[in-house]
Scaffold this active site. Structure first.
Site, PDB file in Angstrom:
ATOM      1  N   ARG B  31      58.959  35.705  45.919  1.00  0.00           N
ATOM      2  CA  ARG B  31      58.843  36.080  47.335  1.00  0.00           C
ATOM      3  C   ARG B  31      58.000  35.018  48.040  1.00  0.00           C
ATOM      4  NH1 ARG B  31      53.910  40.002  48.379  1.00  0.00           N
ATOM      5  NH2 ARG B  31      52.741  39.356  46.561  1.00  0.00           N
ATOM      6  N   CYS B  52      20.628  21.200  42.958  1.00  0.00           N
ATOM      7  CA  CYS B  52      21.111  22.260  42.062  1.00  0.00           C
ATOM      8  C   CYS B  52      19.949  22.950  41.359  1.00  0.00           C
ATOM      9  CB  CYS B  52      22.063  21.651  41.029  1.00  0.00           C
ATOM     10  SG  CYS B  52      22.445  22.766  39.667  1.00  0.00           S
ATOM     11  N   CYS B  55      19.949  22.293  37.366  1.00  0.00           N
ATOM     12  CA  CYS B  55      19.770  20.974  36.754  1.00  0.00           C
ATOM     13  C   CYS B  55      18.359  20.827  36.167  1.00  0.00           C
ATOM     14  CB  CYS B  55      20.030  19.868  37.790  1.00  0.00           C
ATOM     15  SG  CYS B  55      21.787  19.423  37.944  1.00  0.00           S
ATOM     16  N   HIS B 115      25.523  18.241  35.123  1.00  0.00           N
ATOM     17  CA  HIS B 115      26.007  19.031  36.262  1.00  0.00           C
ATOM     18  C   HIS B 115      27.526  18.929  36.454  1.00  0.00           C
ATOM     19  CE1 HIS B 115      25.422  20.938  40.256  1.00  0.00           C
ATOM     20  NE2 HIS B 115      26.296  20.077  40.733  1.00  0.00           N
ATOM     21  N   ASN B 155      31.442  33.383  35.017  1.00  0.00           N
ATOM     22  CA  ASN B 155      32.242  33.309  36.241  1.00  0.00           C
ATOM     23  C   ASN B 155      32.381  31.840  36.582  1.00  0.00           C
ATOM     24  OD1 ASN B 155      32.425  36.110  36.695  1.00  0.00           O
ATOM     25  ND2 ASN B 155      30.436  36.146  37.712  1.00  0.00           N
ATOM     26  N   SER B 163      28.381  30.698  42.496  1.00  0.00           N
ATOM     27  CA  SER B 163      27.767  29.977  43.609  1.00  0.00           C
ATOM     28  C   SER B 163      27.359  28.557  43.240  1.00  0.00           C
ATOM     29  CB  SER B 163      26.563  30.756  44.124  1.00  0.00           C
ATOM     30  OG  SER B 163      25.757  31.172  43.050  1.00  0.00           O
ATOM     31  N   HIS B 166      27.416  23.930  38.424  1.00  0.00           N
ATOM     32  CA  HIS B 166      26.755  23.542  37.170  1.00  0.00           C
ATOM     33  C   HIS B 166      27.266  24.459  36.052  1.00  0.00           C
ATOM     34  CE1 HIS B 166      23.222  21.442  35.262  1.00  0.00           C
ATOM     35  NE2 HIS B 166      23.622  22.285  34.324  1.00  0.00           N
ATOM     36  N   HIS B 168      27.632  27.057  33.561  1.00  0.00           N
ATOM     37  CA  HIS B 168      26.727  28.108  33.089  1.00  0.00           C
ATOM     38  C   HIS B 168      27.452  29.445  32.964  1.00  0.00           C
ATOM     39  CE1 HIS B 168      26.738  29.101  37.389  1.00  0.00           C
ATOM     40  NE2 HIS B 168      26.196  30.261  37.084  1.00  0.00           N
ATOM     41  N   GLN B 170      26.453  33.894  31.917  1.00  0.00           N
ATOM     42  CA  GLN B 170      25.414  34.901  32.077  1.00  0.00           C
ATOM     43  C   GLN B 170      25.432  35.881  30.911  1.00  0.00           C
ATOM     44  OE1 GLN B 170      24.762  36.796  35.903  1.00  0.00           O
ATOM     45  NE2 GLN B 170      26.332  35.517  36.858  1.00  0.00           N
TER      46      GLN B 170
HETATM   47  O1  LIG Z   1      25.278  36.655  39.368  1.00  0.00           O
HETATM   48  P1  LIG Z   1      25.946  35.809  40.415  1.00  0.00           P
HETATM   49  O2  LIG Z   1      26.675  34.647  39.854  1.00  0.00           O
HETATM   50  O3  LIG Z   1      25.010  35.438  41.535  1.00  0.00           O
HETATM   51  O4  LIG Z   1      27.021  36.796  41.104  1.00  0.00           O
HETATM   52  C1  LIG Z   1      28.356  36.904  40.711  1.00  0.00           C
HETATM   53  O5  LIG Z   1      28.486  37.510  39.430  1.00  0.00           O
HETATM   54  C2  LIG Z   1      28.016  38.860  39.306  1.00  0.00           C
HETATM   55  C3  LIG Z   1      28.336  39.343  37.904  1.00  0.00           C
HETATM   56  O6  LIG Z   1      29.722  39.277  37.607  1.00  0.00           O
HETATM   57  C4  LIG Z   1      28.611  39.776  40.376  1.00  0.00           C
HETATM   58  O7  LIG Z   1      27.953  41.024  40.340  1.00  0.00           O
HETATM   59  C5  LIG Z   1      28.473  39.187  41.773  1.00  0.00           C
HETATM   60  O8  LIG Z   1      29.165  39.989  42.705  1.00  0.00           O
HETATM   61  C6  LIG Z   1      29.043  37.755  41.774  1.00  0.00           C
HETATM   62  O9  LIG Z   1      28.892  37.172  43.047  1.00  0.00           O
HETATM   63  O1  LIG Z   2      53.017  43.477  49.745  1.00  0.00           O
HETATM   64  P1  LIG Z   2      52.239  42.300  50.281  1.00  0.00           P
HETATM   65  O2  LIG Z   2      51.448  42.653  51.530  1.00  0.00           O
HETATM   66  O3  LIG Z   2      53.079  41.075  50.455  1.00  0.00           O
HETATM   67  O4  LIG Z   2      51.188  41.933  49.144  1.00  0.00           O
HETATM   68  C1  LIG Z   2      49.875  42.423  49.039  1.00  0.00           C
HETATM   69  O5  LIG Z   2      49.841  43.823  48.736  1.00  0.00           O
HETATM   70  C2  LIG Z   2      50.413  44.220  47.481  1.00  0.00           C
HETATM   71  C3  LIG Z   2      50.187  45.705  47.305  1.00  0.00           C
HETATM   72  O6  LIG Z   2      48.830  46.069  47.378  1.00  0.00           O
HETATM   73  C4  LIG Z   2      49.817  43.425  46.315  1.00  0.00           C
HETATM   74  O7  LIG Z   2      50.545  43.696  45.136  1.00  0.00           O
HETATM   75  C5  LIG Z   2      49.856  41.911  46.587  1.00  0.00           C
HETATM   76  O8  LIG Z   2      49.163  41.229  45.552  1.00  0.00           O
HETATM   77  C6  LIG Z   2      49.197  41.623  47.939  1.00  0.00           C
HETATM   78  O9  LIG Z   2      49.247  40.244  48.231  1.00  0.00           O
END
Ligand SMILES: O=P(O)(O)O[C@H]1O[C@H](CO)[C@@H](O)[C@H](O)[C@H]1O
Ligand SMILES: O=P(O)(O)O[C@H]1O[C@H](CO)[C@@H](O)[C@H](O)[C@H]1O
Lengths: 349, 349
Positions: B31, B52, B55, B115, B155, B163, B166, B168, B170
């Site tokens: 689509r 950073c 670092c 980094h 992440n 954010s 670098h 890393h 958790q």
């Molecule tokens: O801990 P960070 O990297 O600042 O934050 C990120 O990871 C966390 C753990 O998955 C999440 O709760 C946050 O929403 C996300 O922004």
């Molecule tokens: O159907 P749409 O608006 O093209 O698509 C959106 O909504 C759907 C239903 O929540 C999701 O599966 C898609 O990932 C999202 O991009």
């Protein structure tokens, strides 16, 4: 010794609808943010856009032409995730490879012919018309022999994967009852069997007594931040009386639903003075022909924004692998939403 | 009559780890996409960035100075979602308002002093060092009396709420076993009690026989797209022998884990020739002091990108309210990943 304070100390809360816990970290509300920010599009849209495939009279991707509609307009999704065709299937599922065909119907509902509107900016009467169509669609689709569940929802805003700002929602109707609905039903049912009462009716009673998370209330509905909300400004609209589905609502109740949707989404828009993105949808009785005295109509709003129009909550790493997590408490969010003006910011000056 | 074909027809698949169904819509793969696109940052980063906070030698937000480290460096998260303090608590939970304090420790693990690196660009020996530290941390944190679960994760990429580029990851270690781990454990346990065997050992055996979703394999590990994957390029690394946790791995096994992580993430980077974003993390035995013969070490990779570096899969409306949905099939994704080069695109020319 320090005594536990839910406004200060990390804690977990139980969600009785999904039968699962979430993590709340109030002490973390003011950590600095250096990550990705969202582009917020704040342009004024025209009432008609010749490039929009949802506007009246325009041609859609599959070559069909939209009628010159006024108000609500429904059509089958040109790129639906489900198909209504029946296929022949012999089940060879094993412990690890369970698969089964799924039939269904996907529809798009344009809320208005006016490209520039959104629910909070629509008249209450026009929202009531949308609700009338939700009711008709639930009835029509749910009556089909191969449709056992009708999911009505709206994705609003680019950040929610919505590709077109024209006010619209969707319906995915299908043979199976989807995962999250099965979970909710299990909880509602076990409460009903245990007490003879509706879980949400009793919950609502307690919320009204406590009055810490209620945002809006009218004759037939309450809007609140659930005790177990995971998104920063997540809310729920619950019908005061135990209606199993939208089919049971009278005209007066549909007006009340329109009113509370309008007022809640106005507050959302006023929060950061932008068109507030969210996914919203109705949870109600499946259409499987069975008796469902446990069901109680409610509507969820899941908005992703956290701190301002640019910073959203990421449900990533820990949340994907372990459990949903939030910083700001549900009580703080409810307080903020409750105190926001009920006049849309665009109409204020 | 049309016969069901999982490459063409909408269907549902069962996830035996989470005990839930997902929706697959192969007919929808092409689509058109008119929605939000992601900004992909493809700049070359310096080996050291004075701005950073990860670092070596730099000052963090709380005023502390990072040592002049080489290789892996671990410290307590300055803005942790959990706190280790004990608080006094009298439980007044009711049916609808269940709450309890949660204790824990959040740590950050810098994978390298450099980094500009990411896991796929690091030497296998350097990744092995990261795994050594994961092992030590699981051991150290898991041995604490008030820690019953240790979640190790990464992440990667701005799109995943990360954010800082670098390299890393958790660790969130806590008193309770989180929601998704409880679900997984329930499935593993019921299978183990029923058969006396590991669910994942038996599943892996079937995947190897079928050979439709395997991407990589070495002496100790297999990387595959699970039959029930929800993210477009979701994968899982499973240990061939049933190890309950990372503690059980020998040096040779840790080298094999390093090797398969390197090769899998190289393929990811090669898919769209960008530094490929994902959330990844390990599921393994809780550290609650109980016997867990059901547990089997595995690592999940949840990458959000769908079609190219700019278009991601949105898990919104239907997915939030009803159930996870994908377009491209797990078999198609596995085929694509399997056929990608094992030489990182940056080193190819
Ligand atoms: O801990 P960070 O990297 O600042 O934050 C990120 O990871 C966390 C753990 O998955 C999440 O709760 C946050 O929403 C996300 O922004
Ligand atoms: O159907 P749409 O608006 O093209 O698509 C959106 O909504 C759907 C239903 O929540 C999701 O599966 C898609 O990932 C999202 O991009």
């Amino acid at each position: 010794n320090v005594v536990f304070d839910s406004k200060k100390h990390p804690h977990r809360r139980y969600n009785p609808l999904l039968d699962e816990w979430i993590l709340v970290s109030p002490q973390r509300s003011n950590r600095p943010w250096q990550g990705q920010t969202e582009k917020t599009i704040q342009e004024e849209l025209p009432a008609y856009d010749s490039e929009c495939y949802l506007c009246p009279g325009n041609i859609r991707a599959n070559g069909e032409k939209n009628p010159d509609y006024q108000g609500v307009y429904v059509f089958d999704n040109d790129f639906g995730a489900l198909l209504s065709d029946k296929v022949e299937f012999s089940d060879n599922s094993t412990d690890f490879f369970s698969i089964k065909p799924e039939r269904g119907i996907n529809r798009v509902i344009c809320f208005s012919e006016n490209h520039s509107l959104t629910l909070p900016e629509m008249e209450k009467d026009a929202i009531k018309e949308v609700i009338d169509v939700w009711q008709q669609q639930y009835d029509e689709l749910g009556s089909k022999e191969f449709i056992n569940h009708v999911q009505i929802f709206e994705n609003k805003g680019q950040i929610m994967g919505c590709s077109n700002p024209h006010p619209h929602g969707q319906i995915w109707a299908q043979s199976s009852i989807p995962t999250a609905v099965v979970k909710t039903q299990k909880s509602l049912k076990s409460y009903f069997e245990r007490t003879g009462r509706s879980l949400l009716e009793d919950y609502l009673q307690k919320e009204i007594e406590t009055d810490e998370r209620i945002i809006l209330e009218n004759k037939s509905f309450v809007a609140l931040v659930p005790f177990w909300a995971v998104w920063p400004y997540e809310t729920m609209i619950i019908s005061k009386r135990k209606a199993g589905s939208i089919l049971e609502f009278s005209d007066a109740e549909k007006y009340d639903l329109a009113g509370i949707i309008k007022n809640l989404t106005i507050k959302y828009d006023n929060l950061f003075e932008i068109s507030f993105p969210y996914s919203a949808g109705i949870h109600q009785s499946p259409t499987d022909g069975l008796s469902h005295p446990e069901w109680h109509f409610h509507m969820h709003f899941f908005p992703p924004l956290l701190r301002n129009a640019e910073v959203k909550k990421f449900m990533v790493g820990y949340e994907m692998l372990a459990e949903a997590q939030r910083d700001i408490t549900p009580e703080q969010s409810a307080e903020i939403l409750k105190n926001l003006s009920s006049i849309h910011y665009k109409n204020r000056h």
